[in-house]
Design a protein around this motif. Structure first.
Motif: not given
Length: 191
Positions: A139-145, A93-94, A48-55
């Motif tokens: 680090t932008d997934r869409d740009d990398i693809f 999010f990116e 699981a990938i989360v932003i800033n903190t684990i819930p």
């Protein structure tokens, strides 16, 4: 990753894995999970990938917590079995979407990274970089693809099996058939 960090954690069937993902999703709407092959039958853990903190996981009966670098493995026992959840915390999010792609299918990031390294580039958890001098490209997934000429829509829709997965990688001019062939054989043995 692999489900061996938490004492007593058991492999999950596809149904148990989906249930664990649903339970976790209910706790944090910004959480994303790595993608897996459609024919994968069992899982050692949930990534699981989360932003800033684990819930807050208290409702899922936490049995153990282990930290290892940028990953935190947590044992949860929502029912009669212990499941391992590996959390990766990112700052945006990116980066979350990039890390999801990098970790997906258990081998995507490694395959791309090895092939790009032969071309003076680096692909890792921190994105796409130029090797010399060390320079972050994206680090932008869409740009990398787009840069790799890989079909992001197909990637996100999923692959039926390992052959379909590796066939999609061959669509990129940056991928090396001899390197990927060796990784494909290793992957089949590993799974």
């Amino acid at each position: 990753m692999g489900g061996r960090n938490i004492t007593g954690a058991q492999r999950m069937s596809r149904a148990e894995y989906d249930l664990a993902c649903n339970l976790l999703s209910a706790l944090d709407h910004t959480m994303v999970f790595t993608l897996s092959l459609n024919d994968k039958e069992t899982f050692g853990d949930v990534d699981a990938i989360v932003i800033n903190t684990i819930p807050d996981l208290s409702s899922l009966n936490v049995t153990e917590i282990r930290r290892n670098g940028n990953m935190t493995s947590i044992g949860i026992k929502p029912y009669d079995k212990i499941y391992q959840v590996d959390f990766f915390v990112t700052g945006s999010f990116e980066k979350q979407l990039h890390l999801q792609a990098y970790l997906s299918y258990g081998i995507f990031g490694m395959c791309v990274g090895i092939c790009l390294n032969k071309k003076g580039l680096e692909y890792g958890i921190d994105g796409l970089k130029l090797n010399t001098p060390k320079l972050s490209l994206s680090t932008d997934r869409d740009d990398i693809f787009r840069f790799l000429s890989l079909d992001l829509t197909k990637f996100l829709a999923g692959f039926a099996n390992v052959n379909e997965f590796f066939d999609s990688l061959f669509e990129s001019a940056y991928m090396s058939y001899p390197i990927l062939k060796k990784k494909a054989d290793t992957y089949r043995d590993w799974e």
